[in-house]
Write a protein that holds these residues in place. Structure first.
Motif, PDB file in Angstrom:
ATOM      1  N   ILE A  75     -15.297  -9.712   0.926  1.00 24.81           N
ATOM      2  CA  ILE A  75     -13.952  -9.294   1.317  1.00 24.81           C
ATOM      3  C   ILE A  75     -13.694  -7.840   0.923  1.00 24.81           C
ATOM      4  N   SER A  76     -14.171  -7.445  -0.252  1.00 22.51           N
ATOM      5  CA  SER A  76     -13.964  -6.062  -0.713  1.00 22.51           C
ATOM      6  C   SER A  76     -14.680  -5.065   0.185  1.00 22.51           C
ATOM      7  N   LEU A  77     -15.874  -5.407   0.635  1.00 19.21           N
ATOM      8  CA  LEU A  77     -16.610  -4.534   1.547  1.00 19.21           C
ATOM      9  C   LEU A  77     -15.847  -4.339   2.858  1.00 19.21           C
ATOM     10  N   ILE A  78     -15.366  -5.446   3.416  1.00 16.23           N
ATOM     11  CA  ILE A  78     -14.635  -5.365   4.684  1.00 16.23           C
ATOM     12  C   ILE A  78     -13.353  -4.561   4.505  1.00 16.23           C
ATOM     13  N   ASN A  79     -12.613  -4.827   3.429  1.00 12.47           N
ATOM     14  CA  ASN A  79     -11.362  -4.099   3.182  1.00 12.47           C
ATOM     15  C   ASN A  79     -11.606  -2.604   2.967  1.00 12.47           C
ATOM     16  N   ALA A  80     -12.705  -2.264   2.287  1.00 12.67           N
ATOM     17  CA  ALA A  80     -12.997  -0.852   2.037  1.00 12.67           C
ATOM     18  C   ALA A  80     -13.255  -0.104   3.348  1.00 12.67           C
ATOM     19  N   PHE A  81     -13.984  -0.726   4.264  1.00 11.73           N
ATOM     20  CA  PHE A  81     -14.243  -0.094   5.553  1.00 11.73           C
ATOM     21  C   PHE A  81     -12.963   0.074   6.367  1.00 11.73           C
ATOM     22  N   GLN A  82     -11.956  -0.763   6.103  1.00  8.39           N
ATOM     23  CA  GLN A  82     -10.731  -0.743   6.901  1.00  8.39           C
ATOM     24  C   GLN A  82      -9.562  -0.044   6.203  1.00  8.39           C
ATOM     25  N   SER A  83      -9.790   0.628   5.111  1.00  4.79           N
ATOM     26  CA  SER A  83      -8.701   1.279   4.365  1.00  4.79           C
ATOM     27  C   SER A  83      -8.065   2.381   5.211  1.00  4.79           C
ATOM     28  N   PHE A  84      -6.739   2.391   5.231  1.00  2.91           N
ATOM     29  CA  PHE A  84      -6.015   3.368   6.046  1.00  2.91           C
ATOM     30  C   PHE A  84      -4.755   3.896   5.358  1.00  2.91           C
ATOM     31  N   GLY A  85      -3.886   2.999   4.850  1.00  4.84           N
ATOM     32  CA  GLY A  85      -2.566   3.382   4.370  1.00  4.84           C
ATOM     33  C   GLY A  85      -2.599   4.428   3.282  1.00  4.84           C
ATOM     34  N   GLN A  86      -3.450   4.243   2.277  1.00  5.22           N
ATOM     35  CA  GLN A  86      -3.497   5.192   1.174  1.00  5.22           C
ATOM     36  C   GLN A  86      -4.034   6.552   1.623  1.00  5.22           C
ATOM     37  N   ILE A  87      -4.938   6.564   2.597  1.00  4.87           N
ATOM     38  CA  ILE A  87      -5.442   7.826   3.140  1.00  4.87           C
ATOM     39  C   ILE A  87      -4.319   8.579   3.850  1.00  4.87           C
ATOM     40  N   ASP A  88      -3.563   7.864   4.654  1.00  2.00           N
ATOM     41  CA  ASP A  88      -2.494   8.490   5.433  1.00  2.00           C
ATOM     42  C   ASP A  88      -1.423   9.091   4.529  1.00  2.00           C
ATOM     43  N   ILE A  89      -1.076   8.400   3.441  1.00  2.00           N
ATOM     44  CA  ILE A  89       0.006   8.869   2.572  1.00  2.00           C
ATOM     45  C   ILE A  89      -0.474   9.931   1.587  1.00  2.00           C
ATOM     46  N   LEU A  90      -1.660   9.756   1.030  1.00  2.00           N
ATOM     47  CA  LEU A  90      -2.120  10.658  -0.029  1.00  2.00           C
ATOM     48  C   LEU A  90      -2.720  11.957   0.489  1.00  2.00           C
ATOM     49  N   THR A  91      -3.564  11.886   1.518  1.00  2.00           N
ATOM     50  CA  THR A  91      -4.312  13.088   1.913  1.00  2.00           C
ATOM     51  C   THR A  91      -4.286  13.388   3.405  1.00  2.00           C
ATOM     52  N   LYS A  92      -3.957  12.392   4.237  1.00  2.00           N
ATOM     53  CA  LYS A  92      -4.000  12.550   5.701  1.00  2.00           C
ATOM     54  C   LYS A  92      -5.367  13.043   6.173  1.00  2.00           C
ATOM     55  N   GLY A  93      -6.400  12.541   5.544  1.00  2.00           N
ATOM     56  CA  GLY A  93      -7.763  12.876   5.940  1.00  2.00           C
ATOM     57  C   GLY A  93      -8.318  14.146   5.332  1.00  2.00           C
ATOM     58  N   GLY A  94      -7.502  14.940   4.693  1.00  2.00           N
ATOM     59  CA  GLY A  94      -7.959  16.203   4.100  1.00  2.00           C
ATOM     60  C   GLY A  94      -8.319  16.009   2.640  1.00  2.00           C
ATOM     61  N   PRO A  95      -8.548  17.084   1.919  1.00  2.00           N
ATOM     62  CA  PRO A  95      -8.678  18.446   2.456  1.00  2.00           C
ATOM     63  C   PRO A  95     -10.069  18.684   3.035  1.00  2.00           C
ATOM     64  N   SER A  96     -10.139  19.498   4.056  1.00  2.00           N
ATOM     65  CA  SER A  96     -11.411  19.820   4.730  1.00  2.00           C
ATOM     66  C   SER A  96     -12.131  18.560   5.187  1.00  2.00           C
ATOM     67  N   GLN A  97     -11.355  17.566   5.652  1.00  2.00           N
ATOM     68  CA  GLN A  97     -11.892  16.298   6.178  1.00  2.00           C
ATOM     69  C   GLN A  97     -12.644  15.488   5.115  1.00  2.00           C
ATOM     70  N   ALA A  98     -12.395  15.771   3.843  1.00  2.00           N
ATOM     71  CA  ALA A  98     -13.126  15.089   2.776  1.00  2.00           C
ATOM     72  C   ALA A  98     -12.787  13.613   2.691  1.00  2.00           C
TER      73      ALA A  98
ATOM     74  N   VAL B 296       0.836  -1.203   0.000  1.00  2.00           N
ATOM     75  CA  VAL B 296       0.000   0.000   0.000  1.00  2.00           C
ATOM     76  C   VAL B 296       0.869   1.251   0.000  1.00  2.00           C
ATOM     77  N   ALA B 297       1.952   1.251   0.784  1.00  2.00           N
ATOM     78  CA  ALA B 297       2.821   2.429   0.880  1.00  2.00           C
ATOM     79  C   ALA B 297       3.487   2.742  -0.457  1.00  2.00           C
ATOM     80  N   ALA B 298       4.043   1.702  -1.102  1.00  2.00           N
ATOM     81  CA  ALA B 298       4.742   1.917  -2.370  1.00  2.00           C
ATOM     82  C   ALA B 298       3.782   2.404  -3.448  1.00  2.00           C
ATOM     83  N   SER B 299       2.631   1.757  -3.555  1.00  2.00           N
ATOM     84  CA  SER B 299       1.675   2.152  -4.588  1.00  2.00           C
ATOM     85  C   SER B 299       1.131   3.558  -4.321  1.00  2.00           C
ATOM     86  N   SER B 300       0.936   3.911  -3.054  1.00  3.20           N
ATOM     87  CA  SER B 300       0.417   5.236  -2.731  1.00  3.20           C
ATOM     88  C   SER B 300       1.414   6.325  -3.105  1.00  3.20           C
ATOM     89  N   VAL B 301       2.711   6.045  -2.931  1.00  4.04           N
ATOM     90  CA  VAL B 301       3.735   7.017  -3.327  1.00  4.04           C
ATOM     91  C   VAL B 301       3.709   7.225  -4.843  1.00  4.04           C
TER      92      VAL B 301
END
Length: 304
Positions: free
Chosen positions: A231-254, A128-133
């Motif tokens: 499995i895709s539903l469960i993984n989607a609810f648990q997505s974290f790595g790409q959010i942290d690297i790409l946007t860190k929850g922003g912009p404007s909490q979007a 996830v980290a490599a692909s997000s970069v």
């Protein structure tokens, strides 16, 4: 006769007891691992959700359901729920349809198709980290490839990760690409397990490709599709790595999905009580969605 029957009953009970002890002995390593890494954290999280905690995560003050009431009144948490639901709707249907399309293409008996199977499944071997970069550079507003392509066709540039209207969609695109490899491999395996005799019989009867797809392929592939969707539903609810690297929850909490909101609440704000309440809420959401999936989705699954 009574003595013989009593002896036989005792032997049967002793044998069952021995089998149970043997089974528990074999299961003990798994039970131990699940207890340490699953059950204890889960019950600890539920426990902390009823407390205010200190910076070390220890329970300090019992508040009952106040953490849950705070979440329901929090506009930020409601925005996290909305972003999470939209993220699931963006990624799961599109990801499953894309993987199914690629699997159908790769299942054809063509020369050199093995190369394309390798390419289609390659995202499975990337972290996830490599692909997000990589996607971070693709979405870059000035040197990114996507804006270069828009410029070539005389379209306005897009602030992919900086515009609240585009950020969640951009992260969803990267997530779909990241998860396609796994879904593709599973669906391809399911397609290759379908008996070729069914297609031969359909061709003899004059059935075309789309009729075979609708009446043979999809029904016979339904157990695999059911597994992939769950499995895709469960993984989607648990997505974290790409959010942290790409946007860190922003912009404007979007893009502040519930999992990322839990992380920020616990390890940035040191509010482990409200973070635990969010984690319990997320667990209940995933549990309800999974139960509904099994209750209604499994009806259309053909296991033969």
């Amino acid at each position: 006769m009574k003595g013989s029957s009593s002896l036989h009953a005792k032997q049967s009970i002793w044998k069952k007891s021995l089998n149970a002890r043997t089974a528990l002995l074999y299961l003990f390593p798994s039970i131990l691992l699940f207890s340490v890494f699953v059950f204890y954290p889960m019950f600890r999280t539920i426990y902390l959700s009823f407390f205010l905690t200190d910076q070390h995560g220890s329970a300090a003050l019992f508040v009952g359901l106040e953490n849950y009431a705070y979440l329901l009144e929090s506009q930020a948490f409601r925005n996290s729920i909305k972003a999470t639901v939209l993220f699931v709707l963006y990624t799961v249907p599109a990801g499953v349809i894309l993987a199914l399309f690629l699997a159908l293409i790769a299942n054809e008996k063509l020369k050199g198709i093995g190369f394309f199977r390798t390419i289609y499944s390659s995202s499975m071997g990337i972290s996830v980290a490599a692909s997000s970069v990589v996607w971070l550079f693709l979405f870059h507003p000035s040197v990114g490839m996507f804006n270069r392509l828009l410029t070539l066709v005389h379209l306005p540039e897009v602030q992919w990760l900086l515009d609240p209207d585009w950020a969640l969609l951009s992260v969803s695109i990267s997530t779909i690409w990241l998860n396609t490899g796994f879904s593709f491999l599973i669906l391809l395996g399911g397609l290759q397990n379908i008996d070729g005799y069914l297609y031969e019989s359909a061709k003899i009867d004059g059935a075309g490709y789309w009729y075979q797809l609708r009446r043979i392929t999809i029904p016979m592939l339904s157990p695999t599709l059911f597994f992939i969707i769950t499995i895709s539903l469960i993984n989607a609810f648990q997505s974290f790595g790409q959010i942290d690297i790409l946007t860190k929850g922003g912009p404007s909490q979007a893009t502040n999905l519930i999992v990322y909101s839990i992380y920020r609440e616990a390890f940035v704000n040191y509010q482990f009580g409200t973070a635990s309440a969010q984690a319990v809420f997320l667990f209940l959401c995933i549990l309800i969605v999974t139960i509904l999936q099994f209750k209604f989705g499994e009806r259309k699954v053909h296991y033969q």
